[in-house]
Design an enzyme around this catalytic site. Sequence first.
Site, PDB file in Angstrom:
ATOM      1  N   ARG A   1       0.832  -1.197   0.000  1.00  0.00           N
ATOM      2  CA  ARG A   1       0.000   0.000   0.000  1.00  0.00           C
ATOM      3  C   ARG A   1       0.866   1.248   0.000  1.00  0.00           C
ATOM      4  O   ARG A   1       1.902   1.294   0.693  1.00  0.00           O
ATOM      5  CB  ARG A   1      -0.889   0.037   1.259  1.00  0.00           C
ATOM      6  CG  ARG A   1      -2.186  -0.731   1.084  1.00  0.00           C
ATOM      7  CD  ARG A   1      -3.090  -0.024   0.063  1.00  0.00           C
ATOM      8  NE  ARG A   1      -4.275  -0.776  -0.273  1.00  0.00           N
ATOM      9  CZ  ARG A   1      -4.374  -1.691  -1.243  1.00  0.00           C
ATOM     10  NH1 ARG A   1      -3.333  -1.996  -1.980  1.00  0.00           N
ATOM     11  NH2 ARG A   1      -5.526  -2.281  -1.487  1.00  0.00           N
TER      12      ARG A   1
ATOM     13  N   GLU B   1      -2.777   8.157  -5.450  1.00  0.00           N
ATOM     14  CA  GLU B   1      -2.882   7.490  -6.760  1.00  0.00           C
ATOM     15  C   GLU B   1      -4.009   8.130  -7.558  1.00  0.00           C
ATOM     16  O   GLU B   1      -5.068   8.417  -6.980  1.00  0.00           O
ATOM     17  CB  GLU B   1      -3.154   5.992  -6.561  1.00  0.00           C
ATOM     18  CG  GLU B   1      -1.958   5.284  -5.931  1.00  0.00           C
ATOM     19  CD  GLU B   1      -2.170   3.777  -5.747  1.00  0.00           C
ATOM     20  OE1 GLU B   1      -3.125   3.224  -6.325  1.00  0.00           O
ATOM     21  OE2 GLU B   1      -1.375   3.162  -5.030  1.00  0.00           O
TER      22      GLU B   1
ATOM     23  N   HIS C   1       0.004   0.547  -9.874  1.00  0.00           N
ATOM     24  CA  HIS C   1      -0.842  -0.333  -9.058  1.00  0.00           C
ATOM     25  C   HIS C   1      -1.325  -1.545  -9.885  1.00  0.00           C
ATOM     26  O   HIS C   1      -2.523  -1.744 -10.085  1.00  0.00           O
ATOM     27  CB  HIS C   1      -2.033   0.462  -8.485  1.00  0.00           C
ATOM     28  CG  HIS C   1      -2.605  -0.182  -7.243  1.00  0.00           C
ATOM     29  ND1 HIS C   1      -3.124   0.536  -6.201  1.00  0.00           N
ATOM     30  CD2 HIS C   1      -2.744  -1.480  -6.867  1.00  0.00           C
ATOM     31  CE1 HIS C   1      -3.546  -0.271  -5.255  1.00  0.00           C
ATOM     32  NE2 HIS C   1      -3.326  -1.508  -5.646  1.00  0.00           N
TER      33      HIS C   1
HETATM   34  N1  LIG Z   1      -0.495  -4.071  -5.303  1.00  0.00           N
HETATM   35  C1  LIG Z   1      -1.653  -4.682  -5.358  1.00  0.00           C
HETATM   36  O1  LIG Z   1      -2.358  -4.604  -6.349  1.00  0.00           O
HETATM   37  C2  LIG Z   1      -2.086  -5.522  -4.206  1.00  0.00           C
HETATM   38  C3  LIG Z   1      -2.834  -6.682  -4.447  1.00  0.00           C
HETATM   39  C4  LIG Z   1      -3.248  -7.440  -3.355  1.00  0.00           C
HETATM   40  C5  LIG Z   1      -2.939  -7.045  -2.058  1.00  0.00           C
HETATM   41  N2  LIG Z   1      -2.247  -5.900  -1.864  1.00  0.00           N
HETATM   42  C6  LIG Z   1      -1.875  -5.468  -0.515  1.00  0.00           C
HETATM   43  O2  LIG Z   1      -0.872  -6.365  -0.019  1.00  0.00           O
HETATM   44  C7  LIG Z   1      -0.869  -6.337   1.402  1.00  0.00           C
HETATM   45  C8  LIG Z   1      -0.783  -7.754   1.968  1.00  0.00           C
HETATM   46  O3  LIG Z   1      -1.915  -8.492   1.582  1.00  0.00           O
HETATM   47  P1  LIG Z   1      -2.147  -9.996   2.132  1.00  0.00           P
HETATM   48  O4  LIG Z   1      -3.278 -10.547   1.361  1.00  0.00           O
HETATM   49  O5  LIG Z   1      -0.877 -10.738   2.181  1.00  0.00           O
HETATM   50  O6  LIG Z   1      -2.628  -9.666   3.605  1.00  0.00           O
HETATM   51  P2  LIG Z   1      -2.586 -10.637   4.870  1.00  0.00           P
HETATM   52  O7  LIG Z   1      -3.581 -10.093   5.819  1.00  0.00           O
HETATM   53  O8  LIG Z   1      -2.682 -12.057   4.467  1.00  0.00           O
HETATM   54  O9  LIG Z   1      -1.116 -10.402   5.466  1.00  0.00           O
HETATM   55  C9  LIG Z   1      -0.728  -9.217   6.070  1.00  0.00           C
HETATM   56  C10 LIG Z   1       0.324  -9.561   7.112  1.00  0.00           C
HETATM   57  O10 LIG Z   1       0.818  -8.346   7.656  1.00  0.00           O
HETATM   58  C11 LIG Z   1       1.058  -8.551   9.038  1.00  0.00           C
HETATM   59  N3  LIG Z   1       1.092  -7.268   9.702  1.00  0.00           N
HETATM   60  C12 LIG Z   1       0.061  -6.467  10.086  1.00  0.00           C
HETATM   61  N4  LIG Z   1       0.526  -5.348  10.672  1.00  0.00           N
HETATM   62  C13 LIG Z   1       1.872  -5.461  10.663  1.00  0.00           C
HETATM   63  C14 LIG Z   1       2.919  -4.626  11.143  1.00  0.00           C
HETATM   64  N5  LIG Z   1       2.657  -3.464  11.747  1.00  0.00           N
HETATM   65  N6  LIG Z   1       4.185  -5.033  10.961  1.00  0.00           N
HETATM   66  C15 LIG Z   1       4.465  -6.200  10.351  1.00  0.00           C
HETATM   67  N7  LIG Z   1       3.521  -7.059   9.900  1.00  0.00           N
HETATM   68  C16 LIG Z   1       2.246  -6.665  10.057  1.00  0.00           C
HETATM   69  C17 LIG Z   1      -0.080  -9.438   9.483  1.00  0.00           C
HETATM   70  O11 LIG Z   1       0.239 -10.131  10.661  1.00  0.00           O
HETATM   71  C18 LIG Z   1      -0.228 -10.371   8.289  1.00  0.00           C
HETATM   72  O12 LIG Z   1       0.528 -11.561   8.481  1.00  0.00           O
HETATM   73  C19 LIG Z   1      -2.129  -5.564   1.788  1.00  0.00           C
HETATM   74  O13 LIG Z   1      -1.766  -4.229   2.068  1.00  0.00           O
HETATM   75  C20 LIG Z   1      -2.969  -5.574   0.517  1.00  0.00           C
HETATM   76  O14 LIG Z   1      -3.855  -4.498   0.452  1.00  0.00           O
HETATM   77  C21 LIG Z   1      -1.805  -5.140  -2.907  1.00  0.00           C
HETATM   78  O1  LIG Z   2      -8.157  -3.431  -7.756  1.00  0.00           O
HETATM   79  C1  LIG Z   2      -6.956  -3.503  -7.976  1.00  0.00           C
HETATM   80  O2  LIG Z   2      -6.473  -3.666  -9.092  1.00  0.00           O
HETATM   81  C2  LIG Z   2      -5.970  -3.421  -6.806  1.00  0.00           C
HETATM   82  C3  LIG Z   2      -6.252  -4.446  -5.792  1.00  0.00           C
HETATM   83  C4  LIG Z   2      -5.264  -4.529  -4.673  1.00  0.00           C
HETATM   84  O3  LIG Z   2      -4.702  -3.334  -4.324  1.00  0.00           O
HETATM   85  C5  LIG Z   2      -5.913  -5.179  -3.476  1.00  0.00           C
HETATM   86  O4  LIG Z   2      -5.797  -4.679  -2.365  1.00  0.00           O
HETATM   87  O5  LIG Z   2      -6.528  -6.236  -3.673  1.00  0.00           O
END
Ligand SMILES: NC(=O)c1ccc[n+]([C@@H]2O[C@H](COP(=O)([O-])OP(=O)(O)OC[C@H]3O[C@@H](n4cnc5c(N)ncnc54)[C@H](O)[C@@H]3O)[C@@H](O)[C@H]2O)c1
Ligand SMILES: O=C(O)CC[C@@H](O)C(=O)O
Length: 526
Positions: free
Chosen positions: A230, A259, A278
Site C-alpha cells: 500500500r 494514486e 498499481h
Molecule cells: N499491489 C496490489 O495490487 C495488491 C494486491 C493485493 C494485495 N495488496 C496489498 O498487499 C498487502 C498484503 O496483503 P495480504 O493478502 O498478504 O494480507 P494478509 O492479511 O494475508 O497479510 C498481512 C500480514 O501483515 C502482518 N502485519 C500487520 N501489521 C503489521 C505490522 N505493523 N508489521 C508487520 N507485519 C504486520 C499481518 O500479521 C499479516 O501476516 C495488503 O496491504 C494488501 O492491500 C496489494
Molecule cells: O483493484 C486492484 O487492481 C488493486 C487491488 C489490490 O490493491 C488489493 O488490495 O486487492
Amino acid sequence: MSKVLVSDPIDQAGIDILTQVASVDVKTGLKPADLIEIIGEYDALMIRSGTRVTQEIIEAGTQLKIIGRAGVGVDNVDVPAATRRGIVVVNSPEGNTIAAAEHALAMMLSLSRHIPDANASVKRGEWDRKTFVGAEVYKKTLGVVGLGKIGSHVATVARAMGMKLLAYDPFISTERAEQIGCQLVDLDLLMQQADYITLHIPKTPETTHLINAKTLAKMKPTARIINCARGGIIDEAALAVAIKEGRIQGAALDVFESEPLGESDLRSLGKEIILTPHLGASTTEAQVNVAIDVAEQIRDVLLGLPARSAVNIPGLGPDVLETLKPYMQLAETLGNLVGQLAGGRVESLNVRLQGELATNKSQPLVVASLKGLLYQALRERVNYVNATIEAKERGIRVIETRDASARDYAGSLHLEATGTLGTHSVTGALLGDKEIHLTDVDGFPINVPPSKYMLFTLHRDMPGIIGKLGSLLGSFNVNIASMQVGRKIVRGDAVMALSIDDPLPDGILTEIVKVPGIRDAYTVTL
Ligand SMILES: NC(=O)c1ccc[n+]([C@@H]2O[C@H](COP(=O)([O-])OP(=O)(O)OC[C@H]3O[C@@H](n4cnc5c(N)ncnc54)[C@H](O)[C@@H]3O)[C@@H](O)[C@H]2O)c1
Ligand SMILES: O=C(O)CC[C@@H](O)C(=O)O
C-alpha cells in the site's frame, strides 16, 4: 428487483453473476459528487481500488446493503461508517494473492537486472551492455515485512531461488515463519541485514511511514526495497532522497501515497527505481477470481444469505460459516424470543455456547443472538454488521460463556436476558442438523419447534388448568396448533408453550392470568 452499481472496471464473469439477481449498472470514472447523487438508488456497490467510498457516499446510499471490494485492501472504504449504517463490506482475501506476490518477485528481478531501462534503451535503438550489468538474487537475503498470504508466497518462491529469508511480522508465530523457511527477526535487524526488502502489510496508522528516513538509514547502501502493498507505508520523499544520495541502491513501487501518482521526485530517478501503476492484482486470472468471489457474495447478501468474507462481521469466514450457518437462525430466534419474554428494557444478555458450539469459532452466534434480541426494537435496521454496536449503544451488557460438557444435543445455545421487568431464559438446539427446537424455557424442559405466534404461561401444574386455558382461548376464537407442558416435578411449577394460528387478540393476557393457577403469561411473535 435489486440494483447494483459497479463503479470500477470488473471482469464480465462478476457482472454475469450479479445479473442473476439484480439489474446492474456499470458506471466507471464517476466523480465523488456524481456518485453521491446516484448512490441512493442502489442496493449494492461493487468497486476496485479506483472508487473512494467515503462517509458522505455511504450516508447518501440510503438503500445500500453491501459494498463489495473486488480485491484485498478495503482502505478505500470507510468501513466504520458502513458498519454504523449496517452495510456489509466484503472483499476477496485470496483472489489476487498469487498475482500480487508474482508482481513483487517480478519487481525484485527487474530491479536486479535493470530490465525496464534496458528494454527502453534497446527500443531507442541502442545496444548498451555496460550500463545494465545486474546482480544475482541467489544467496542474497530477502527481508519480508508481513508474512501473511502474499508475503508467504513471495518467501516460498524466493527460497526456491536460493535466497536466505528474514521476516518481520509481530502477529505470526516463530513456528509458522520456520515452516515457510523464514527467520523471524525485529524490523531493525531486517532493515540492516537484508539485500532486498519487500513489504506485504496492510496500511494502518501503525504502518503509515513505517519506512521513513530513520529506517531507510539502517539499510545497506547496496540494498533495494519493494512496495507492492500500500502507498504510504514508505515515506516517498524520504525514499527519493535516500536513492538520490546513493544511501540505498534502489526501489520498486507499485503503490503510492496518492494514486494516480502526480508530481513526484520519484519520477526523476533513473534505473535505480521502477514504478508501476498499481498493477499487483492486474492479471487476467486474479481479475476473474476477485470478480467472481465478490459478485457471489453480493448476490448472496441480496438474497438474504450471509457473506463469506465480510470484513465487518466478526469471525464469519468461509470455514466458520459452513459449520455455523444452521445455528445462526437458531441464535436469532432465541434472541428474539428471550427479548420478548423479558419485555421492558434489556440490560444484559448472557449467551452460553454449549456442547460443540463451545469454541471461539462460535462467536458469530453471539452477534446473531443480539440481532434477534434487538429485532423488536429495530426491525430490518439491525443486522449482523451493526448488532454489536447497537447493543452497546443501548447499554446492553453481553456476557459470553461456554460449556463444552453440555451433551444433551451436539450443540445448543442458552440465552438469559435480564431487564427492567426481570430475568428470562431460553435454550434451543437443532434436530436433524437443521430443525430448530426450543428445549428449555425459564429452566423448564420442553421440546417444541418455534412458530410465528406463541403463548407461554408460567403456572401451577394441577388438574383442569389446560382445559380452562383452552376454553378461554376458544372463547376468543384463538386456534391452538400445538401445546406442551414442561415441568420439573409433578404438581409443581410448570411452563406451557402453545403455538397458535393467529396473533392473540388485545386484552386476552389479562384474562389468562385470571385463570386460577396461572401466574404469568407472555405472548411472542417470531
Ligand atoms: N499491489 C496490489 O495490487 C495488491 C494486491 C493485493 C494485495 N495488496 C496489498 O498487499 C498487502 C498484503 O496483503 P495480504 O493478502 O498478504 O494480507 P494478509 O492479511 O494475508 O497479510 C498481512 C500480514 O501483515 C502482518 N502485519 C500487520 N501489521 C503489521 C505490522 N505493523 N508489521 C508487520 N507485519 C504486520 C499481518 O500479521 C499479516 O501476516 C495488503 O496491504 C494488501 O492491500 C496489494
Ligand atoms: O483493484 C486492484 O487492481 C488493486 C487491488 C489490490 O490493491 C488489493 O488490495 O486487492
